[in-house]
Motif scaffolding. Sequence first.
Motif, PDB file in Angstrom:
ATOM      1  N   PRO A 100       0.783  -1.233   0.000  1.00  0.00           N
ATOM      2  CA  PRO A 100       0.000   0.000   0.000  1.00  0.00           C
ATOM      3  C   PRO A 100       0.820   1.291   0.000  1.00  0.00           C
ATOM      4  O   PRO A 100       0.287   2.335  -0.360  1.00  0.00           O
ATOM      5  N   SER A 101       2.111   1.234   0.377  1.00  0.00           N
ATOM      6  CA  SER A 101       2.831   2.513   0.403  1.00  0.00           C
ATOM      7  C   SER A 101       3.278   2.966  -0.999  1.00  0.00           C
ATOM      8  O   SER A 101       3.760   4.078  -1.175  1.00  0.00           O
ATOM      9  N   ALA A 102       3.106   2.096  -1.995  1.00  0.00           N
ATOM     10  CA  ALA A 102       3.586   2.427  -3.345  1.00  0.00           C
ATOM     11  C   ALA A 102       2.892   3.656  -3.942  1.00  0.00           C
ATOM     12  O   ALA A 102       3.548   4.540  -4.491  1.00  0.00           O
ATOM     13  N   VAL A 103       1.564   3.691  -3.833  1.00  0.00           N
ATOM     14  CA  VAL A 103       0.835   4.775  -4.492  1.00  0.00           C
ATOM     15  C   VAL A 103       1.107   6.147  -3.855  1.00  0.00           C
ATOM     16  O   VAL A 103       1.480   7.089  -4.548  1.00  0.00           O
ATOM     17  N   PRO A 104       0.984   6.256  -2.509  1.00  0.00           N
ATOM     18  CA  PRO A 104       1.322   7.551  -1.905  1.00  0.00           C
ATOM     19  C   PRO A 104       2.781   7.951  -2.156  1.00  0.00           C
ATOM     20  O   PRO A 104       3.087   9.140  -2.281  1.00  0.00           O
ATOM     21  N   ALA A 105       3.669   6.962  -2.250  1.00  0.00           N
ATOM     22  CA  ALA A 105       5.076   7.288  -2.513  1.00  0.00           C
ATOM     23  C   ALA A 105       5.221   7.905  -3.902  1.00  0.00           C
ATOM     24  O   ALA A 105       5.945   8.890  -4.086  1.00  0.00           O
ATOM     25  N   LEU A 106       4.528   7.331  -4.891  1.00  0.00           N
ATOM     26  CA  LEU A 106       4.573   7.888  -6.244  1.00  0.00           C
ATOM     27  C   LEU A 106       4.027   9.311  -6.266  1.00  0.00           C
ATOM     28  O   LEU A 106       4.541  10.170  -6.973  1.00  0.00           O
ATOM     29  N   ASP A 107       2.967   9.540  -5.471  1.00  0.00           N
ATOM     30  CA  ASP A 107       2.402  10.895  -5.395  1.00  0.00           C
ATOM     31  C   ASP A 107       3.446  11.872  -4.870  1.00  0.00           C
ATOM     32  O   ASP A 107       3.587  12.980  -5.386  1.00  0.00           O
ATOM     33  N   LEU A 108       4.184  11.461  -3.835  1.00  0.00           N
ATOM     34  CA  LEU A 108       5.202  12.336  -3.266  1.00  0.00           C
ATOM     35  C   LEU A 108       6.257  12.676  -4.318  1.00  0.00           C
ATOM     36  O   LEU A 108       6.729  13.810  -4.395  1.00  0.00           O
ATOM     37  N   LYS A 133       6.281   5.127   3.151  1.00  0.00           N
ATOM     38  CA  LYS A 133       6.153   5.770   1.842  1.00  0.00           C
ATOM     39  C   LYS A 133       7.249   6.810   1.606  1.00  0.00           C
ATOM     40  O   LYS A 133       7.617   7.078   0.467  1.00  0.00           O
ATOM     41  N   HIS A 134       7.782   7.387   2.693  1.00  0.00           N
ATOM     42  CA  HIS A 134       8.810   8.421   2.514  1.00  0.00           C
ATOM     43  C   HIS A 134      10.116   7.836   1.990  1.00  0.00           C
ATOM     44  O   HIS A 134      10.728   8.369   1.080  1.00  0.00           O
ATOM     45  N   ILE A 135      10.520   6.694   2.591  1.00  0.00           N
ATOM     46  CA  ILE A 135      11.754   6.047   2.117  1.00  0.00           C
ATOM     47  C   ILE A 135      11.547   5.550   0.691  1.00  0.00           C
ATOM     48  O   ILE A 135      12.415   5.695  -0.164  1.00  0.00           O
ATOM     49  N   LEU A 136      10.368   4.984   0.442  1.00  0.00           N
ATOM     50  CA  LEU A 136      10.087   4.506  -0.906  1.00  0.00           C
ATOM     51  C   LEU A 136      10.153   5.673  -1.887  1.00  0.00           C
ATOM     52  O   LEU A 136      10.710   5.553  -2.983  1.00  0.00           O
ATOM     53  N   ALA A 137       9.617   6.819  -1.480  1.00  0.00           N
ATOM     54  CA  ALA A 137       9.658   7.999  -2.345  1.00  0.00           C
ATOM     55  C   ALA A 137      11.103   8.421  -2.632  1.00  0.00           C
ATOM     56  O   ALA A 137      11.432   8.837  -3.739  1.00  0.00           O
ATOM     57  N   VAL A 138      11.969   8.284  -1.615  1.00  0.00           N
ATOM     58  CA  VAL A 138      13.387   8.599  -1.813  1.00  0.00           C
ATOM     59  C   VAL A 138      13.978   7.687  -2.885  1.00  0.00           C
ATOM     60  O   VAL A 138      14.629   8.138  -3.823  1.00  0.00           O
ATOM     61  N   TYR A 139      13.724   6.371  -2.754  1.00  0.00           N
ATOM     62  CA  TYR A 139      14.250   5.427  -3.739  1.00  0.00           C
ATOM     63  C   TYR A 139      13.691   5.707  -5.132  1.00  0.00           C
ATOM     64  O   TYR A 139      14.419   5.667  -6.118  1.00  0.00           O
ATOM     65  N   LEU A 140      12.395   5.978  -5.182  1.00  0.00           N
ATOM     66  CA  LEU A 140      11.761   6.244  -6.473  1.00  0.00           C
ATOM     67  C   LEU A 140      12.351   7.485  -7.123  1.00  0.00           C
ATOM     68  O   LEU A 140      12.665   7.493  -8.311  1.00  0.00           O
ATOM     69  N   SER A 141      12.507   8.537  -6.326  1.00  0.00           N
ATOM     70  CA  SER A 141      12.996   9.773  -6.926  1.00  0.00           C
ATOM     71  C   SER A 141      14.452   9.616  -7.377  1.00  0.00           C
ATOM     72  O   SER A 141      14.862  10.226  -8.347  1.00  0.00           O
ATOM     73  N   GLN A 142      15.212   8.767  -6.672  1.00  0.00           N
ATOM     74  CA  GLN A 142      16.579   8.482  -7.119  1.00  0.00           C
ATOM     75  C   GLN A 142      16.529   7.749  -8.455  1.00  0.00           C
ATOM     76  O   GLN A 142      17.231   8.099  -9.398  1.00  0.00           O
ATOM     77  N   ALA A 143      15.690   6.725  -8.517  1.00  0.00           N
ATOM     78  CA  ALA A 143      15.613   5.894  -9.712  1.00  0.00           C
ATOM     79  C   ALA A 143      15.093   6.679 -10.908  1.00  0.00           C
ATOM     80  O   ALA A 143      15.502   6.467 -12.038  1.00  0.00           O
TER      81      ALA A 143
END
Length: 136
Positions: A36-44, A100-110
């Motif tokens: 579930p943290s994937a979607v809010p992370a993408l939003d961030l 979701k915050h850490i996931l957002a960090v990884y996503l934004s790096q990628a």
Amino acid sequence: ADAVAEELLKEIKKAFQETSHGTDTFSFRLKFIFGPSAVPALDLVDQRSVTRVVSPSGRTAYQVLGSSGKLYTCYSSCHFCTCPAFGFTVLQKSESLLCKHILAVYLSQAMGACQELTVSEEQLTSILLAEEEDEG
């Protein structure tokens, strides 16, 4: 947890490159891996909420502006976030690998969607320490 983090980042990059033409597949794969943290992370990430804070010596922290407007500090190196969800679902209950915050960090790096902020050693230290004072 460092190896885990490396793997996650590779997975995310791979998923992103393979599906850059279709974000649906990408978010589907993320949901599969991260729940579930994937979607809010993408939003961030979309809202450009992730800032990479770097000091002259090369020390790095990430700041993520949460949806509530609170700023959280993430350490991607040791896979830690200062948000309450991290403390609860990750550390206490081990229900999830990350918030979701850490996931957002990884996503934004990628995805190359990180803001960059260069600060002095003192500023970085106070960012890292400020969070601990909050806790009491």
